[in-house]
Design a protein around this motif. Sequence first.
Motif, PDB file in Angstrom:
ATOM      1  N   PHE A  14       0.882  -1.176   0.000  1.00 36.68           N
ATOM      2  CA  PHE A  14       0.000   0.000   0.000  1.00 36.68           C
ATOM      3  C   PHE A  14       0.911   1.213   0.000  1.00 36.68           C
ATOM      4  CE2 PHE A  14      -2.462  -3.206   2.443  1.00 36.68           C
ATOM      5  CZ  PHE A  14      -3.482  -3.387   1.524  1.00 36.68           C
ATOM      6  N   HIS A  17       4.230   1.012   1.914  1.00 38.98           N
ATOM      7  CA  HIS A  17       4.154   0.058   3.003  1.00 38.98           C
ATOM      8  C   HIS A  17       3.866  -1.348   2.480  1.00 38.98           C
ATOM      9  CE1 HIS A  17       3.274  -1.442   7.003  1.00 38.98           C
ATOM     10  NE2 HIS A  17       2.127  -1.908   6.555  1.00 38.98           N
ATOM     11  N   ALA A  19       2.469  -4.658   3.247  1.00 40.37           N
ATOM     12  CA  ALA A  19       1.633  -5.256   4.290  1.00 40.37           C
ATOM     13  C   ALA A  19       1.799  -6.773   4.341  1.00 40.37           C
ATOM     14  CB  ALA A  19       0.178  -4.886   4.074  1.00 40.37           C
ATOM     15  N   PRO A  38       1.505  -9.944  15.733  1.00 40.22           N
ATOM     16  CA  PRO A  38       1.027  -8.744  16.433  1.00 40.22           C
ATOM     17  C   PRO A  38       0.091  -7.896  15.569  1.00 40.22           C
ATOM     18  CG  PRO A  38       3.348  -8.526  15.823  1.00 40.22           C
ATOM     19  CD  PRO A  38       2.954  -9.931  15.518  1.00 40.22           C
ATOM     20  N   ASN A  39      -0.539  -6.925  16.175  1.00 41.35           N
ATOM     21  CA  ASN A  39      -1.427  -6.032  15.423  1.00 41.35           C
ATOM     22  C   ASN A  39      -0.678  -5.395  14.267  1.00 41.35           C
ATOM     23  OD1 ASN A  39      -2.563  -5.548  18.560  1.00 41.35           O
ATOM     24  ND2 ASN A  39      -4.064  -5.871  16.949  1.00 41.35           N
ATOM     25  N   GLY A  40      -1.331  -5.400  13.111  1.00 41.64           N
ATOM     26  CA  GLY A  40      -0.712  -4.772  11.947  1.00 41.64           C
ATOM     27  C   GLY A  40       0.308  -5.657  11.245  1.00 41.64           C
ATOM     28  N   ALA A  41       0.371  -6.942  11.627  1.00 43.49           N
ATOM     29  CA  ALA A  41       1.355  -7.840  11.020  1.00 43.49           C
ATOM     30  C   ALA A  41       0.981  -8.207   9.592  1.00 43.49           C
ATOM     31  CB  ALA A  41       1.483  -9.105  11.856  1.00 43.49           C
ATOM     32  N   GLY A  42      -0.291  -8.000   9.224  1.00 45.24           N
ATOM     33  CA  GLY A  42      -0.726  -8.320   7.866  1.00 45.24           C
ATOM     34  C   GLY A  42      -1.605  -9.551   7.778  1.00 45.24           C
ATOM     35  N   LYS A  43      -2.119  -9.991   8.889  1.00 47.99           N
ATOM     36  CA  LYS A  43      -2.925 -11.218   8.908  1.00 47.99           C
ATOM     37  C   LYS A  43      -4.228 -11.043   8.120  1.00 47.99           C
ATOM     38  CE  LYS A  43      -3.165 -11.125  13.449  1.00 47.99           C
ATOM     39  NZ  LYS A  43      -2.438  -9.855  13.699  1.00 47.99           N
ATOM     40  N   THR A  44      -4.962  -9.977   8.439  1.00 45.50           N
ATOM     41  CA  THR A  44      -6.221  -9.735   7.730  1.00 45.50           C
ATOM     42  C   THR A  44      -5.961  -9.485   6.251  1.00 45.50           C
ATOM     43  OG1 THR A  44      -7.257  -8.857   9.716  1.00 45.50           O
ATOM     44  CG2 THR A  44      -8.230  -8.215   7.617  1.00 45.50           C
ATOM     45  N   THR A  45      -4.899  -8.748   5.969  1.00 50.88           N
ATOM     46  CA  THR A  45      -4.550  -8.481   4.570  1.00 50.88           C
ATOM     47  C   THR A  45      -4.250  -9.786   3.834  1.00 50.88           C
ATOM     48  OG1 THR A  45      -3.608  -6.397   5.323  1.00 50.88           O
ATOM     49  CG2 THR A  45      -3.083  -7.069   3.089  1.00 50.88           C
ATOM     50  N   GLN A  86     -13.161  -9.746  10.138  1.00 46.92           N
ATOM     51  CA  GLN A  86     -12.797  -9.231  11.461  1.00 46.92           C
ATOM     52  C   GLN A  86     -13.676  -8.036  11.815  1.00 46.92           C
ATOM     53  OE1 GLN A  86      -8.732  -7.916  11.682  1.00 46.92           O
ATOM     54  NE2 GLN A  86      -8.854  -7.470  13.866  1.00 46.92           N
ATOM     55  N   GLU A 173     -10.415 -13.652  13.568  1.00 47.84           N
ATOM     56  CA  GLU A 173     -10.710 -13.294  14.948  1.00 47.84           C
ATOM     57  C   GLU A 173     -12.204 -13.404  15.276  1.00 47.84           C
ATOM     58  OE1 GLU A 173      -8.603 -10.083  16.660  1.00 47.84           O
ATOM     59  OE2 GLU A 173      -7.072 -10.042  15.095  1.00 47.84           O
ATOM     60  N   HIS A 206      -5.800 -14.005  18.516  1.00 48.67           N
ATOM     61  CA  HIS A 206      -4.809 -13.518  19.473  1.00 48.67           C
ATOM     62  C   HIS A 206      -4.832 -14.363  20.750  1.00 48.67           C
ATOM     63  CE1 HIS A 206      -3.332 -10.043  17.363  1.00 48.67           C
ATOM     64  NE2 HIS A 206      -4.556  -9.633  17.101  1.00 48.67           N
TER      65      HIS A 206
HETATM   66  N1  LIG Z   1      -6.515  -1.117   2.238  1.00 49.86           N
HETATM   67  C1  LIG Z   1      -5.410  -0.718   2.888  1.00 49.86           C
HETATM   68  N2  LIG Z   1      -4.800   0.421   2.535  1.00 49.86           N
HETATM   69  C2  LIG Z   1      -3.680   0.835   3.171  1.00 49.86           C
HETATM   70  N3  LIG Z   1      -3.096   0.174   4.170  1.00 49.86           N
HETATM   71  C3  LIG Z   1      -3.659  -0.976   4.585  1.00 49.86           C
HETATM   72  C4  LIG Z   1      -4.853  -1.482   3.967  1.00 49.86           C
HETATM   73  N4  LIG Z   1      -5.199  -2.640   4.574  1.00 49.86           N
HETATM   74  C5  LIG Z   1      -4.269  -2.845   5.526  1.00 49.86           C
HETATM   75  N5  LIG Z   1      -3.343  -1.860   5.535  1.00 49.86           N
HETATM   76  C6  LIG Z   1      -2.176  -1.786   6.402  1.00 49.86           C
HETATM   77  O1  LIG Z   1      -1.529  -3.024   6.347  1.00 49.86           O
HETATM   78  C7  LIG Z   1      -1.014  -3.400   7.595  1.00 49.86           C
HETATM   79  C8  LIG Z   1      -1.527  -4.743   7.993  1.00 49.86           C
HETATM   80  O2  LIG Z   1      -2.887  -4.654   8.370  1.00 49.86           O
HETATM   81  P1  LIG Z   1      -3.761  -5.920   8.762  1.00 49.86           P
HETATM   82  O3  LIG Z   1      -5.134  -5.432   8.999  1.00 49.86           O
HETATM   83  O4  LIG Z   1      -3.576  -6.962   7.761  1.00 49.86           O
HETATM   84  O5  LIG Z   1      -3.113  -6.362  10.143  1.00 49.86           O
HETATM   85  P2  LIG Z   1      -3.562  -7.537  11.111  1.00 49.86           P
HETATM   86  O6  LIG Z   1      -2.401  -8.431  11.267  1.00 49.86           O
HETATM   87  O7  LIG Z   1      -4.826  -8.127  10.674  1.00 49.86           O
HETATM   88  O8  LIG Z   1      -3.767  -6.727  12.479  1.00 49.86           O
HETATM   89  P3  LIG Z   1      -4.850  -6.949  13.639  1.00 49.86           P
HETATM   90  O9  LIG Z   1      -4.296  -7.994  14.538  1.00 49.86           O
HETATM   91  O10 LIG Z   1      -4.887  -5.616  14.311  1.00 49.86           O
HETATM   92  O11 LIG Z   1      -6.128  -7.308  13.013  1.00 49.86           O
HETATM   93  C9  LIG Z   1      -1.412  -2.293   8.551  1.00 49.86           C
HETATM   94  O12 LIG Z   1      -0.322  -1.430   8.713  1.00 49.86           O
HETATM   95  C10 LIG Z   1      -2.532  -1.601   7.855  1.00 49.86           C
HETATM   96  O13 LIG Z   1      -2.584  -0.250   8.216  1.00 49.86           O
END
Ligand SMILES: Nc1ncnc2c1ncn2[C@@H]1O[C@H](COP(=O)(O)OP(=O)(O)OP(=O)(O)O)[C@@H](O)[C@H]1O
Lengths: 255, 331
Positions: A14, A17, A19, A38-45, A86, A173, A206
């Motif tokens: 992105f 960044h 992800a 951890p939060n923001g690790a990219g799991k949901t992505t 999520q 989650e 988590h």
């Molecule tokens: N559509 C998007 N546009 C820009 N940045 C994004 C987008 N989707 C996710 N990100 C960024 O990608 C990174 C990973 O986000 P993601 O939601 O995958 O984390 P996560 O591991 O699921 O965290 P959590 O445990 O908090 O759910 C974050 O820094 C987030 O800000």
Amino acid sequence: MAFILETKDLTIRFGGHTAVDKVTVQIPEKKFTSIIGPNGAGKTTFFNLLSGQLSPTEGSIFYKGNEITKKSATERTRLGIGRSFQITNVFPNLTVLENVRLAIQSQANVRYQMLKHFLHYKRFEEKAHNILDQVLLDEKADTLASNLAHGEKRKLEIAMLLALETEVLLLDEPTAGMALEEVPAIMEVIRKIKAEEDRTIVLIEHKMDMIMDLSDEVLVLFHGELIAKGTPEEIVENETVQSAYLGGMYDEQLA
Amino acid sequence: MVLILRNMTKSNLIYLGIAALLLFLPMIITGSTKFMITQIFVFAIFAMSYDLLLGYTGIISFGHAMFFGIGAYSTAIFMDHFDSSLIALFIAILVAVLFAALVSFIVGMLTLRLKTHFYAMLTLAFAGLFLVAAEKMRWLTRGNDGFTIKAPEILRDSTTIYIISLISLVLIFFGLRRLTNSPFGRVLVAIRENEHRTESLGYNVLHYKVLVTVISGVVASLAGVLYILSLRFVNTGVFGTDLTIDVLLMTIIGGVGTLVGPIIGAALIELAHDWISGLANVHWIFERWLILYGIVYILMVIFFPLGIVGTIREKFSGRKKSKNNAKQKAS
Ligand SMILES: Nc1ncnc2c1ncn2[C@@H]1O[C@H](COP(=O)(O)OP(=O)(O)OP(=O)(O)O)[C@@H](O)[C@H]1O
Ligand SMILES: [Mg+2]
């Protein structure tokens, strides 16, 4: 061991960044795989890439050996990759029952029927009540989804995924934000699907006790990279994981 | 369940009762009233077709008049170039429907992949294209002046047209009601509510949108056909943007996503047109017209966003729900 889902150098950026960063992984068929990080690790992505909500900047995805990188979310669901979100993602102005019925209707492949009344399909309704019963939400069947409490929305989210009856279940989650006393019921549902041993489950969580209890394999994401994978026991003992990740926020939970 | 079914047959009976009353109305009303009510029927059909897009699927189109115009011009040109026999009319209707289906399919395929507001703008552009074409192709359309047509012998009686329009309205109403209550119709509502989630449930959203655009376009063209049969005159006004604005207002005032609402909205707007043009003796009336519309529209959106039927329904279901709750508490 057969693999149902595989990724090769899967990457999404992105802006500047990254992800998800060159993730190459195989998800074993009919097993329970967990993803932690951890939060923001990219799991949901990572899930968004698997289910087709996002398309990768680089890399490819295979389902049962066939490349699906270019396939739409719709196609992937029909192929058998179902997911829960999520951040609850339902139909706010429809009742709980209708939300689930829409998933059932898709599963039953009743798509373009224009001439029959939807109430004609009684079995959809019965099945919807059945599924809602499993997630302890049936008493809210006639409530509008937007009027549900947060934990109830989470349950509806799971009910809709169950209704799709896909071969792969991606759970993001599922119990996050639920009241503590509600969690065991959802755990029970997940455990039951696992016990049937005919579906592949990938869980983002988590709650370490849940991971330890359910997982055949655990993947660890950190800053978008896959830094470790192994059995729950291996992961707990893995030094990279400990220093990178468990050393921080999870040591109390593990102890 | 049983209750819902019983309620539905009850409402069906009410609708059929009203339709029966309307059937006998021509016996006691004057010609001009009859003509106006016929117009209401025609615009009610047009507005219902728009409700399918706006109210059920959440598609905003600013070019819906193009399908109405296609229906109107196909009929008029056919009647003009061939004899005014019933067979010619039948072929004209067939051409109108097929042409509307083709155009709505193409417009749908080209534009429905786009984000909502781009879609709305592009439909406006397409409708503009038809308007310009109708103005420029004078040899076919005689441009802005328009032309009168000869309707088949038996359709020249205003009561016949009235009854045909009424029957069309009733049939299309019940047809669309079934459509919106079908499994297909439920998916349309799902798309309106949350397009991405509908996709991830495994529904191909584009297919639904194109299909509903085609159905809506065909129904709108039928309204155009009836319009020409009742007016026996056509000009480029049938492609006009004010027609789209009219139909938008009818749907919103009556209540989006209700089908009955647009019928009531059509009646109100037509009556308002009639009333305002009755007051007209100055030429800047058109300005006032638009200002009035603007005010009504703003008031509606602020105070009755659900429209007349939507607001009534919500009150009613709210009452029923609290009654049920009271019952539950009592037991
Ligand atoms: N559509 C998007 N546009 C820009 N940045 C994004 C987008 N989707 C996710 N990100 C960024 O990608 C990174 C990973 O986000 P993601 O939601 O995958 O984390 P996560 O591991 O699921 O965290 P959590 O445990 O908090 O759910 C974050 O820094 C987030 O800000
Ligand atoms: Mg996440």
